[in-house]
Write a protein that holds these residues in place. Structure first.
Motif, PDB file in Angstrom:
ATOM      1  N   THR A 181       9.375   6.652   1.872  1.00 24.79           N
ATOM      2  CA  THR A 181      10.179   7.500   1.014  1.00 24.79           C
ATOM      3  C   THR A 181      10.068   7.036  -0.431  1.00 24.79           C
ATOM      4  OG1 THR A 181      11.727   7.888   2.818  1.00 24.79           O
ATOM      5  CG2 THR A 181      12.483   8.420   0.605  1.00 24.79           C
ATOM      6  N   GLY A 182       9.365   7.821  -1.232  1.00 21.94           N
ATOM      7  CA  GLY A 182       9.215   7.514  -2.647  1.00 21.94           C
ATOM      8  C   GLY A 182       8.278   6.373  -2.965  1.00 21.94           C
ATOM      9  N   MET A 183       7.583   5.846  -1.948  1.00 19.07           N
ATOM     10  CA  MET A 183       6.719   4.684  -2.146  1.00 19.07           C
ATOM     11  C   MET A 183       5.463   4.797  -1.294  1.00 19.07           C
ATOM     12  SD  MET A 183       9.624   1.736  -1.862  1.00 19.07           S
ATOM     13  CE  MET A 183       8.560   0.416  -2.340  1.00 19.07           C
ATOM     14  N   VAL A 184       4.471   4.000  -1.664  1.00 17.80           N
ATOM     15  CA  VAL A 184       3.272   3.835  -0.846  1.00 17.80           C
ATOM     16  C   VAL A 184       3.086   2.340  -0.659  1.00 17.80           C
ATOM     17  CG1 VAL A 184       0.775   4.139  -0.735  1.00 17.80           C
ATOM     18  CG2 VAL A 184       2.202   5.952  -1.711  1.00 17.80           C
ATOM     19  N   ALA A 185       2.917   1.914   0.580  1.00 17.13           N
ATOM     20  CA  ALA A 185       2.721   0.503   0.888  1.00 17.13           C
ATOM     21  C   ALA A 185       1.257   0.270   1.222  1.00 17.13           C
ATOM     22  CB  ALA A 185       3.600   0.094   2.064  1.00 17.13           C
ATOM     23  N   VAL A 186       0.760  -0.913   0.876  1.00 17.96           N
ATOM     24  CA  VAL A 186      -0.637  -1.291   1.112  1.00 17.96           C
ATOM     25  C   VAL A 186      -0.633  -2.675   1.753  1.00 17.96           C
ATOM     26  CG1 VAL A 186      -2.879  -1.686   0.026  1.00 17.96           C
ATOM     27  CG2 VAL A 186      -1.303  -0.016  -0.974  1.00 17.96           C
ATOM     28  N   ARG A 187      -1.451  -2.851   2.796  1.00 12.76           N
ATOM     29  CA  ARG A 187      -1.541  -4.156   3.444  1.00 12.76           C
ATOM     30  C   ARG A 187      -2.979  -4.433   3.870  1.00 12.76           C
ATOM     31  NH1 ARG A 187       1.185  -3.251   9.446  1.00 12.76           N
ATOM     32  NH2 ARG A 187      -0.527  -2.004  10.294  1.00 12.76           N
TER      33      ARG A 187
ATOM     34  N   MET B  21      11.309  -4.362  -8.058  1.00 13.59           N
ATOM     35  CA  MET B  21      11.284  -3.195  -7.206  1.00 13.59           C
ATOM     36  C   MET B  21      12.069  -3.498  -5.942  1.00 13.59           C
ATOM     37  SD  MET B  21       7.998  -1.266  -5.538  1.00 13.59           S
ATOM     38  CE  MET B  21       7.564  -0.516  -7.073  1.00 13.59           C
ATOM     39  N   ALA B  22      12.819  -2.547  -5.484  1.00  8.80           N
ATOM     40  CA  ALA B  22      13.607  -2.723  -4.270  1.00  8.80           C
ATOM     41  C   ALA B  22      12.693  -2.799  -3.057  1.00  8.80           C
ATOM     42  CB  ALA B  22      14.575  -1.548  -4.109  1.00  8.80           C
ATOM     43  N   THR B  23      13.107  -3.567  -2.070  1.00  8.90           N
ATOM     44  CA  THR B  23      12.316  -3.653  -0.851  1.00  8.90           C
ATOM     45  C   THR B  23      12.577  -2.437   0.016  1.00  8.90           C
ATOM     46  OG1 THR B  23      14.029  -4.918   0.261  1.00  8.90           O
ATOM     47  CG2 THR B  23      12.291  -6.158  -0.873  1.00  8.90           C
ATOM     48  N   SER B  24      11.681  -2.173   0.896  1.00  2.94           N
ATOM     49  CA  SER B  24      11.794  -1.022   1.773  1.00  2.94           C
ATOM     50  C   SER B  24      11.559  -1.464   3.207  1.00  2.94           C
ATOM     51  CB  SER B  24      10.767   0.030   1.361  1.00  2.94           C
ATOM     52  OG  SER B  24      10.860   1.154   2.192  1.00  2.94           O
ATOM     53  N   ASP B  25      12.234  -0.821   4.148  1.00  2.00           N
ATOM     54  CA  ASP B  25      12.040  -1.114   5.559  1.00  2.00           C
ATOM     55  C   ASP B  25      10.700  -0.519   5.994  1.00  2.00           C
ATOM     56  OD1 ASP B  25      12.167  -1.555   8.258  1.00  2.00           O
ATOM     57  OD2 ASP B  25      13.745  -0.089   8.631  1.00  2.00           O
ATOM     58  N   MET B  26       9.763  -1.378   6.362  1.00  2.06           N
ATOM     59  CA  MET B  26       8.440  -0.918   6.762  1.00  2.06           C
ATOM     60  C   MET B  26       8.251  -0.932   8.271  1.00  2.06           C
ATOM     61  SD  MET B  26       5.986  -2.414   3.827  1.00  2.06           S
ATOM     62  CE  MET B  26       6.588  -2.527   2.151  1.00  2.06           C
ATOM     63  N   SER B  27       9.345  -1.137   9.006  1.00  2.00           N
ATOM     64  CA  SER B  27       9.239  -1.223  10.462  1.00  2.00           C
ATOM     65  C   SER B  27       8.801   0.092  11.095  1.00  2.00           C
ATOM     66  CB  SER B  27      10.564  -1.679  11.067  1.00  2.00           C
ATOM     67  OG  SER B  27      11.576  -0.718  10.821  1.00  2.00           O
ATOM     68  N   ARG B  28       9.048   1.198  10.447  1.00  2.00           N
ATOM     69  CA  ARG B  28       8.654   2.500  10.985  1.00  2.00           C
ATOM     70  C   ARG B  28       7.459   3.097  10.244  1.00  2.00           C
ATOM     71  NH1 ARG B  28      12.953   5.558  13.908  1.00  2.00           N
ATOM     72  NH2 ARG B  28      14.518   4.020  14.407  1.00  2.00           N
ATOM     73  N   ALA B  29       6.833   2.303   9.412  1.00  2.00           N
ATOM     74  CA  ALA B  29       5.695   2.787   8.637  1.00  2.00           C
ATOM     75  C   ALA B  29       4.546   3.165   9.575  1.00  2.00           C
ATOM     76  CB  ALA B  29       5.230   1.735   7.648  1.00  2.00           C
ATOM     77  N   VAL B  30       3.888   4.252   9.252  1.00  2.00           N
ATOM     78  CA  VAL B  30       2.699   4.678   9.985  1.00  2.00           C
ATOM     79  C   VAL B  30       1.505   4.321   9.108  1.00  2.00           C
ATOM     80  CG1 VAL B  30       1.456   6.635  10.971  1.00  2.00           C
ATOM     81  CG2 VAL B  30       3.956   6.554  11.097  1.00  2.00           C
ATOM     82  N   TRP B  31       0.810   3.278   9.512  1.00  2.00           N
ATOM     83  CA  TRP B  31      -0.301   2.752   8.727  1.00  2.00           C
ATOM     84  C   TRP B  31      -1.579   3.493   9.057  1.00  2.00           C
ATOM     85  CZ3 TRP B  31       0.792  -0.525   4.913  1.00  2.00           C
ATOM     86  CH2 TRP B  31       2.017  -1.188   4.962  1.00  2.00           C
ATOM     87  N   ARG B  32      -2.397   3.736   8.034  1.00  2.00           N
ATOM     88  CA  ARG B  32      -3.696   4.366   8.250  1.00  2.00           C
ATOM     89  C   ARG B  32      -4.720   3.706   7.341  1.00  2.00           C
ATOM     90  NH1 ARG B  32      -4.706   8.341   4.324  1.00  2.00           N
ATOM     91  NH2 ARG B  32      -2.933   8.672   2.973  1.00  2.00           N
ATOM     92  N   LYS B  33      -5.971   3.798   7.748  1.00  2.00           N
ATOM     93  CA  LYS B  33      -7.032   3.240   6.916  1.00  2.00           C
ATOM     94  C   LYS B  33      -8.115   4.295   6.728  1.00  2.00           C
ATOM     95  CE  LYS B  33      -8.922   0.681  10.819  1.00  2.00           C
ATOM     96  NZ  LYS B  33      -9.292  -0.631  11.286  1.00  2.00           N
ATOM     97  N   SER B  34      -8.926   4.075   5.757  1.00  2.00           N
ATOM     98  CA  SER B  34      -9.973   5.016   5.406  1.00  2.00           C
ATOM     99  C   SER B  34     -10.974   5.166   6.543  1.00  2.00           C
ATOM    100  CB  SER B  34     -10.704   4.526   4.150  1.00  2.00           C
ATOM    101  OG  SER B  34     -11.858   5.310   3.917  1.00  2.00           O
ATOM    102  N   SER B  35     -11.465   6.380   6.697  1.00  2.00           N
ATOM    103  CA  SER B  35     -12.524   6.611   7.682  1.00  2.00           C
ATOM    104  C   SER B  35     -13.816   5.938   7.246  1.00  2.00           C
ATOM    105  CB  SER B  35     -12.754   8.110   7.862  1.00  2.00           C
ATOM    106  OG  SER B  35     -13.140   8.695   6.632  1.00  2.00           O
ATOM    107  N   ARG B  36     -13.873   5.485   5.996  1.00  2.00           N
ATOM    108  CA  ARG B  36     -15.045   4.795   5.478  1.00  2.00           C
ATOM    109  C   ARG B  36     -14.911   3.280   5.548  1.00  2.00           C
ATOM    110  NH1 ARG B  36     -17.448   8.220   0.552  1.00  2.00           N
ATOM    111  NH2 ARG B  36     -17.028  10.266   1.403  1.00  2.00           N
ATOM    112  N   SER B  37     -13.907   2.788   6.221  1.00  2.00           N
ATOM    113  CA  SER B  37     -13.700   1.345   6.293  1.00  2.00           C
ATOM    114  C   SER B  37     -14.781   0.697   7.148  1.00  2.00           C
ATOM    115  CB  SER B  37     -12.323   1.029   6.859  1.00  2.00           C
ATOM    116  OG  SER B  37     -12.221   1.496   8.181  1.00  2.00           O
ATOM    117  N   TYR B  38     -14.975  -0.593   6.944  1.00  2.00           N
ATOM    118  CA  TYR B  38     -15.971  -1.339   7.713  1.00  2.00           C
ATOM    119  C   TYR B  38     -15.540  -1.453   9.165  1.00  2.00           C
ATOM    120  CZ  TYR B  38     -17.960  -2.726   3.250  1.00  2.00           C
ATOM    121  OH  TYR B  38     -18.533  -2.719   2.023  1.00  2.00           O
TER     122      TYR B  38
END
Length: 66
Positions: free
Chosen positions: A30-36, A1-18
């Motif tokens: 664009t065309g992808m979902v990143a998880v960290r 899979m091609a890499t994607s520039d994640m420098s402008r990614a807007v990260w969010r987490k679940s409201s149910r997170s600990y």
């Protein structure tokens, strides 16, 4: 899979997170979902195609214990 520039990614987490931050974060790209790992945001993120992510989420909604 091609890499994607994640420098402008807007990260969010679940409201149910600990409250201690033990969770994962997702970002729509664009065309992808990143998880960290929210505890280690500088580490590598996993990237999935949008269609693979939708299939994953749909499967969890259908049978979360499977």
């Amino acid at each position: 899979m091609a890499t994607s520039d994640m420098s402008r990614a807007v990260w969010r987490k679940s409201s149910r997170s600990y409250q201690d931050g033990s969770c994962v974060e997702v970002a729509a790209l664009t065309g992808m979902v990143a998880v960290r790992d929210s505890k280690n945001p500088e580490s590598a993120a996993l990237a999935f195609s949008s269609s693979a992510w939708r299939a994953f989420a749909r499967r969890l909604a259908e049978d979360p214990l499977r």
